[in-house]
Design a protein around this motif. Structure first.
Motif, PDB file in Angstrom:
ATOM      1  N   THR A   5       0.812  -1.218   0.000  1.00  0.00           N
ATOM      2  CA  THR A   5       0.000   0.000   0.000  1.00  0.00           C
ATOM      3  C   THR A   5       0.842   1.264   0.000  1.00  0.00           C
ATOM      4  O   THR A   5       0.288   2.358   0.030  1.00  0.00           O
ATOM      5  CB  THR A   5      -0.929   0.016   1.220  1.00  0.00           C
ATOM      6  OG1 THR A   5      -0.149  -0.061   2.401  1.00  0.00           O
ATOM      7  CG2 THR A   5      -1.914  -1.126   1.163  1.00  0.00           C
ATOM      8  N   TRP A  11      -3.104   3.514  -4.756  1.00  0.00           N
ATOM      9  CA  TRP A  11      -4.044   4.589  -4.440  1.00  0.00           C
ATOM     10  C   TRP A  11      -4.583   5.270  -5.682  1.00  0.00           C
ATOM     11  O   TRP A  11      -5.680   5.833  -5.644  1.00  0.00           O
ATOM     12  CB  TRP A  11      -3.373   5.618  -3.535  1.00  0.00           C
ATOM     13  CG  TRP A  11      -2.887   5.019  -2.267  1.00  0.00           C
ATOM     14  CD1 TRP A  11      -1.601   4.700  -1.950  1.00  0.00           C
ATOM     15  CD2 TRP A  11      -3.678   4.626  -1.149  1.00  0.00           C
ATOM     16  NE1 TRP A  11      -1.541   4.141  -0.714  1.00  0.00           N
ATOM     17  CE2 TRP A  11      -2.799   4.081  -0.185  1.00  0.00           C
ATOM     18  CE3 TRP A  11      -5.032   4.679  -0.861  1.00  0.00           C
ATOM     19  CZ2 TRP A  11      -3.246   3.594   1.029  1.00  0.00           C
ATOM     20  CZ3 TRP A  11      -5.464   4.201   0.362  1.00  0.00           C
ATOM     21  CH2 TRP A  11      -4.583   3.671   1.287  1.00  0.00           C
ATOM     22  N   PHE A  16     -10.146   2.470  -6.095  1.00  0.00           N
ATOM     23  CA  PHE A  16     -10.000   3.262  -4.877  1.00  0.00           C
ATOM     24  C   PHE A  16     -10.802   4.557  -4.982  1.00  0.00           C
ATOM     25  O   PHE A  16     -11.439   4.987  -4.021  1.00  0.00           O
ATOM     26  CB  PHE A  16      -8.528   3.567  -4.601  1.00  0.00           C
ATOM     27  CG  PHE A  16      -8.332   4.421  -3.386  1.00  0.00           C
ATOM     28  CD1 PHE A  16      -8.431   3.876  -2.127  1.00  0.00           C
ATOM     29  CD2 PHE A  16      -8.083   5.780  -3.508  1.00  0.00           C
ATOM     30  CE1 PHE A  16      -8.269   4.657  -1.002  1.00  0.00           C
ATOM     31  CE2 PHE A  16      -7.927   6.566  -2.392  1.00  0.00           C
ATOM     32  CZ  PHE A  16      -8.013   6.005  -1.130  1.00  0.00           C
TER      33      PHE A  16
END
Length: 125
Positions: A5, A11, A16
């Motif tokens: 992550t 992201w 997301f």
């Protein structure tokens, strides 16, 4: 196998963004409804539907929750015993899932698909 992550690729993707949009829109809707119906300036905050009747409930500051309101349900048709039974069953289901998750994550090599029950028996002996 675990996803890293710390990488920007995690992201900066459409999944997301979609999830964040969903969560923030729900938060905005909840904020709007709380401000509208629970705010100090709302006409419905004292329970008299905006009227000035003598039998109207006394005005209390917004956000006041009494101790007996924590265990009551909003619907009058649900008996408190059923609500308690649901909460007890939900507690035991979630506790058992937590125990299984702890066992499988703590001892990942001992818990395989061939014989998970033998591991639990060996732990008890």
């Amino acid at each position: 196998m675990a996803v890293d992550t710390t990488q920007p690729e995690y992201w900066l993707n459409w999944r997301f963004l979609l999830c964040a949009l969903w969560v923030y829109s729900c938060m905005a809707l909840a904020f709007f409804l709380i401000k509208k119906y629970e705010g100090a300036s709302s006409p419905d905050s004292n329970g008299d539907d905006g009227g000035d009747r003598e039998e109207a409930l006394p005005r209390v500051r917004p956000g006041v929750v009494y101790l007996e309101d924590c265990w009551k349900t909003c619907l009058e048709g649900i008996h408190p015993g059923w609500l308690l039974a649901f909460r007890v069953v939900a507690f035991f289901v979630l506790a058992s899932l937590l125990v299984v998750d702890i066992i499988t994550e703590r001892f990942p090599l001992a818990c395989d698909a061939t014989c998970p029950a033998s591991f639990l028996v060996s732990m008890l002996n």
